[in-house]
Scaffold this active site. Structure first.
Site, PDB file in Angstrom:
ATOM      1  N   HIS A   1       0.824  -1.218   0.000  1.00 31.08           N
ATOM      2  CA  HIS A   1       0.000   0.000   0.000  1.00 31.08           C
ATOM      3  C   HIS A   1       0.855   1.265   0.000  1.00 31.08           C
ATOM      4  CE1 HIS A   1      -4.188  -1.728   0.717  1.00 31.08           C
ATOM      5  NE2 HIS A   1      -3.388  -2.756   0.485  1.00 31.08           N
ATOM      6  N   ASP A   2       2.083   1.183   0.510  1.00 34.87           N
ATOM      7  CA  ASP A   2       2.994   2.323   0.376  1.00 34.87           C
ATOM      8  C   ASP A   2       3.517   2.408  -1.064  1.00 34.87           C
ATOM      9  OD1 ASP A   2       4.530   4.540   1.225  1.00 34.87           O
ATOM     10  OD2 ASP A   2       6.294   3.269   1.496  1.00 34.87           O
TER      11      ASP A   2
ATOM     12  N   ASP B   1       8.127   5.013  -0.613  1.00 38.22           N
ATOM     13  CA  ASP B   1       8.830   6.153  -0.017  1.00 38.22           C
ATOM     14  C   ASP B   1       8.417   6.425   1.432  1.00 38.22           C
ATOM     15  OD1 ASP B   1       6.265   7.038  -0.395  1.00 38.22           O
ATOM     16  OD2 ASP B   1       6.807   8.868  -1.488  1.00 38.22           O
TER      17      ASP B   1
ATOM     18  N   TRP C   1       2.348 -12.659  -9.729  1.00 40.04           N
ATOM     19  CA  TRP C   1       3.505 -12.885  -8.839  1.00 40.04           C
ATOM     20  C   TRP C   1       3.325 -12.124  -7.527  1.00 40.04           C
ATOM     21  CZ3 TRP C   1       8.330 -12.029 -12.519  1.00 40.04           C
ATOM     22  CH2 TRP C   1       8.221 -12.922 -13.600  1.00 40.04           C
TER      23      TRP C   1
ATOM     24  N   VAL D   1     -13.249  -6.915   4.828  1.00 40.81           N
ATOM     25  CA  VAL D   1     -14.043  -7.262   3.640  1.00 40.81           C
ATOM     26  C   VAL D   1     -15.427  -7.700   4.110  1.00 40.81           C
ATOM     27  CG1 VAL D   1     -14.242  -8.800   1.649  1.00 40.81           C
ATOM     28  CG2 VAL D   1     -12.007  -7.906   2.316  1.00 40.81           C
TER      29      VAL D   1
END
Ligand code: HEM
Ligand SMILES: *[C@@H]1O[C@H](CO)[C@@H](O)[C@H](O)[C@H]1NC(C)=O
Length: 359
Positions: free
Chosen positions: A74-75, A89, A191, A204
């Site tokens: 998520h970064d 970053d 992958w 979810v």
């Protein structure tokens, strides 16, 4: 003349030898315990000890590892050829007020708040820490590959633009377009999704927190690729089950995105290729995570500290199998060029997969 030529040859050979020796030369760290290829990496060992002791509870492969791996993604995925963003970053921590509020980052605030004090008490940037914790965490999982780790990401200067993190209810077209915009091919998306072999969902379906994506969320094995290929039922509409598919295995949740990618002609054969191939699972995940972890950076500006990552324990006994009560009859074959591998079924009546306990 003859002697001169001989000494020249000797010189050339000793130069070659020195170069070779230079390549494998290791530096002893001041701690008197470790040695590394690059001295700058020595500073990471106290941080890794802290991570293992206090973030991963002495080296487990549980919820904090799962969340730390999700955070690496998520970064990093906050990167776009068109919309900008700094990639891996640390902006998801440095600008957490902005980024944790994105809908697709639901639940991420938890691990962000857990990791923040670690960054505060060590000399490491948020971008480096997120990827280090991810690689160290994965190494705690039986059967995992040893992920590479590069050091030297500067502190982020801006938050990621909104809308760059994929959602489980997105179409395959939308997901593949988003990844293409970040530099990943359809096969590379598969992958990256190897990560979901050590994963569970809290939000979810909020009524069943900790529900895993495969029957072995604490083991880095191929079961995720077996179990996502079993026939499942799509929930209609956009209610509380949005983005969720009913798995035939009780206690397991399936993301609609994983379900559809397992069946799309662009990705189905790659998906199936992992169903019974642990070596392939490991080396493709190394390649994908290497690329993800340096997204937004010129790798030549970073220091390769991969040799600080612990070596994971191999899987020795477990082999891919159908869960009890299920067999090849339950497979929804999608790859048209190769058959599903022949697997045995677990003996006994169908069982329910337990949730991942909260830490
Ligand atoms: C199409 C792309 C992807 C989608 C739509 C997606 C979506 C999700 C969702 C909805 C969850 C459950 C969150 C919750 O409710 O708690 C989840 C969990 C997770 N994801 Fe993904 N994901 C994607 C790709 C990735 C990638 C590339 C990685 C890592 C490289 C990753 C790693 C994880 C992990 C480790 C978890 C488990 C977190 C936990 O157990 O606490 N995902 N993902
Ligand atoms: C912090 O790390 C940087 C390199 O990552 C180094 O140049 C600097 O000297 C370190 N500072 C301290 C106080 O250790």
């Amino acid at each position: 003349m003859g002697f001169k030529l001989l000494s020249a040859i000797v010189l050339v050979f000793s130069a070659l030898h020195a170069t070779r020796a230079g390549l494998i030369k290791r530096v002893a760290c001041d701690d008197g315990v470790h040695s590394v290829t690059n001295a700058a990496c020595c500073a990471l060992f106290p941080i890794i000890d802290d991570i293992q002791e206090n973030l991963f509870d002495g080296g487990e492969c549980g919820e904090e590892v799962h969340e730390s791996l999700r955070l690496t993604f998520h970064d990093a995925i906050g990167f776009s050829k068109t919309a900008g963003g700094g990639g891996a970053d640390g902006s998801i921590i440095t600008f957490d007020d902005v980024e944790t509020a994105f809908h697709a980052n639901g639940g991420i605030d938890e691990i962000v708040n857990v990791q923040k004090p670690f960054i505060a008490r060590h000399n490491i940037t948020a971008g480096d820490f997120i990827q280090l914790a991810g690689a160290v965490g994965v190494s705690n999982c039986l059967g995992a590959p040893r992920l590479p780790f590069f050091l030297g990401r500067p502190t982020a200067t801006a938050a990621s633009p909104p809308g760059l993190v994929p959602e489980p209810f997105d179409s395959v077209d939308t997901i593949l377009a988003r990844f293409d915009d970040a530099g990943f091919s359809p096969v590379e998306v598969v992958w990256l999704l190897i990560s979901h072999t050590i994963a569970a969902a809290d939000l979810v379906d909020p009524t069943i927190p900790g529900t895993p994506f495969d029957s072995t969320p604490g083991v880095f094995d191929t079961q995720f690729f077996v179990e996502t290929q079993l026939k499942g039922t799509l929930f209609p509409g956009t209610g509380s089950n949005e983005g969720e598919v009913q798995s035939p295995l009780a206690g397991e949740i399936r993301l609609q995105s994983d379900h559809l990618l397992a069946r799309d002609p662009r990705t189905a054969c790659e998906w199936q290729s992992f169903a019974n191939n642990q070596a392939r699972l490991q080396n493709r995940f190394i390649a994908a995570m290497q690329k993800l972890s340096v997204l937004g950076h010129d790798q030549s500006t970073l220091t390769d500290c991969s040799d600080v990552i612990p070596i994971p324990k191999p899987l020795t006994t477990q082999v891919a199998h159908f869960p009890a009560g299920l067999s090849v009859q339950d497979v929804e074959q999608a790859c048209t060029t190769a058959a599903f591998p022949t697997l045995s079924s677990d003996p006994g009546p169908a069982t329910s997969v337990p949730p991942v306990p909260p830490s």
